[in-house]
Design a protein around this motif. Structure first.
Motif, mmCIF file in Angstrom:
data_model
loop_
_atom_site.group_PDB
_atom_site.id
_atom_site.type_symbol
_atom_site.label_atom_id
_atom_site.label_comp_id
_atom_site.label_asym_id
_atom_site.label_seq_id
_atom_site.Cartn_x
_atom_site.Cartn_y
_atom_site.Cartn_z
ATOM 1 N N LYS A 37 0.828 -1.194 0.000
ATOM 2 C CA LYS A 37 0.000 0.000 0.000
ATOM 3 C C LYS A 37 0.871 1.255 0.000
ATOM 4 O O LYS A 37 1.994 1.247 0.509
ATOM 5 N N GLN A 148 -10.916 9.904 7.767
ATOM 6 C CA GLN A 148 -12.003 8.933 7.619
ATOM 7 C C GLN A 148 -12.109 8.388 6.198
ATOM 8 O O GLN A 148 -12.597 7.270 5.996
ATOM 9 N N PHE A 150 -10.011 7.075 4.420
ATOM 10 C CA PHE A 150 -9.239 5.853 4.238
ATOM 11 C C PHE A 150 -9.852 4.656 4.964
ATOM 12 O O PHE A 150 -9.320 3.547 4.893
ATOM 13 N N PHE A 151 -10.966 4.883 5.624
ATOM 14 C CA PHE A 151 -11.629 3.790 6.325
ATOM 15 C C PHE A 151 -13.017 3.499 5.761
ATOM 16 O O PHE A 151 -13.537 2.396 5.947
ATOM 17 N N ASP A 153 -13.978 4.103 2.376
ATOM 18 C CA ASP A 153 -13.972 3.767 0.954
ATOM 19 C C ASP A 153 -13.061 2.564 0.737
ATOM 20 O O ASP A 153 -11.841 2.653 0.876
ATOM 21 N N GLU A 154 -13.651 1.437 0.394
ATOM 22 C CA GLU A 154 -12.890 0.192 0.294
ATOM 23 C C GLU A 154 -11.828 0.240 -0.794
ATOM 24 O O GLU A 154 -10.709 -0.258 -0.601
ATOM 25 N N SER A 157 -8.953 2.242 0.561
ATOM 26 C CA SER A 157 -8.263 1.565 1.665
ATOM 27 C C SER A 157 -7.414 0.401 1.184
ATOM 28 O O SER A 157 -6.436 0.022 1.832
ATOM 29 N N CYS A 158 -7.766 -0.164 0.029
ATOM 30 C CA CYS A 158 -6.950 -1.244 -0.546
ATOM 31 C C CYS A 158 -5.712 -0.706 -1.255
ATOM 32 O O CYS A 158 -4.740 -1.433 -1.457
ATOM 33 N N ASP A 161 -2.648 3.502 2.613
ATOM 34 C CA ASP A 161 -2.728 3.279 4.057
ATOM 35 C C ASP A 161 -2.424 4.583 4.783
ATOM 36 O O ASP A 161 -1.383 5.203 4.544
#
Length: 229
Positions: A37, A148, A150-151, A153-154, A157-158, A161
């Protein structure tokens, strides 16, 4: 401008790149893509703290890292347009992404941060990998909503990081900002920025020549956030 991290005898940024041993923004941060990431640092700080000066350096210095700098267009002072033109290598995606001569990318956020991050993701996966992303927030902003992203939106977040929040502090004026009275129910943005920080970068220390005054500033910051180095 003089920068120093909020501990004695060690500089966070050097003239040629980054140094230090922080879990958030040192060797593991800007210089390592842990688990594939891209590490993201949120850069915050009140008006005039020195964020833009730091970003200008990152976008033009030969530090050997490919860093995307995302600038909040609604910030108080934007990245120098003349500096961008002088050091621009290529303009991509209309006018949103600008590639610099040193390999870094400058972006502006007009509305949705997630949209810009997904464009960087596409570029990263197309054979132009990024070493790190720095997101600058406006001086009046609470960094929590940016974090928020980064937590919730999937897809993001993939790809990226959240590595940490760095708050640049104006040693000369921080106490007056911390003491500013706000309307009932309103948060003091400077207090929030210090409280959320994983790293505090004390700037303009040369404007506080009295060591006892500087120590008082450090103690005040420690009273709000005792964990951030």
């Amino acid at each position: 401008l003089e920068f120093k991290a909020l501990w004695r005898g060690r500089a966070l940024f050097t003239a040629t790149g980054f140094s230090g041993e922080s879990r958030h923004v040192g060797e593991r941060g800007f210089c390592n893509m842990a688990e594939g990431k891209v590490p993201v640092t949120i850069l915050t700080g009140f008006l005039g703290s020195g964020k833009t000066t730091l970003l200008n350096h990152i976008l033009t210095a030969e530090h050997g890292k490919r860093i995307a700098v995302i600038e909040n267009e609604f910030g108080e002072v934007g990245i120098d347009d003349a500096l961008l033109m002088k050091n621009m290598k290529d303009r991509m995606e209309g006018e949103e992404l600008i590639e610099m001569m040193n390999g870094c990318i400058c972006c502006t956020v007009r509305a949705d941060l997630a949209v810009v991050l997904k464009k960087l993701k596409a570029k990263h996966e197309s054979g132009a990998p990024l070493d790190a992303i720095i997101i600058e927030t406006t001086g009046m902003a609470d960094p929590a909503p940016v974090a928020q992203t980064f937590f919730v939106d999937e897809e993001i977040s993939c790809f990226a990081d959240l590595d940490g929040i760095v708050t640049v502090v104006d040693a000369k004026h921080i106490e007056q900002h911390l003491d500013e009275e706000k309307p009932e129910g309103a948060e003091n943005e400077s207090v929030e920025q210090v409280a959320f920080a994983d790293r505090l970068l004390l700037n303009k220390v040369d404007l506080v020549p009295d060591e006892s005054e500087l120590k008082a500033v450090e103690l005040r910051l420690r009273s709000i956030n005792k964990f951030a180095p």
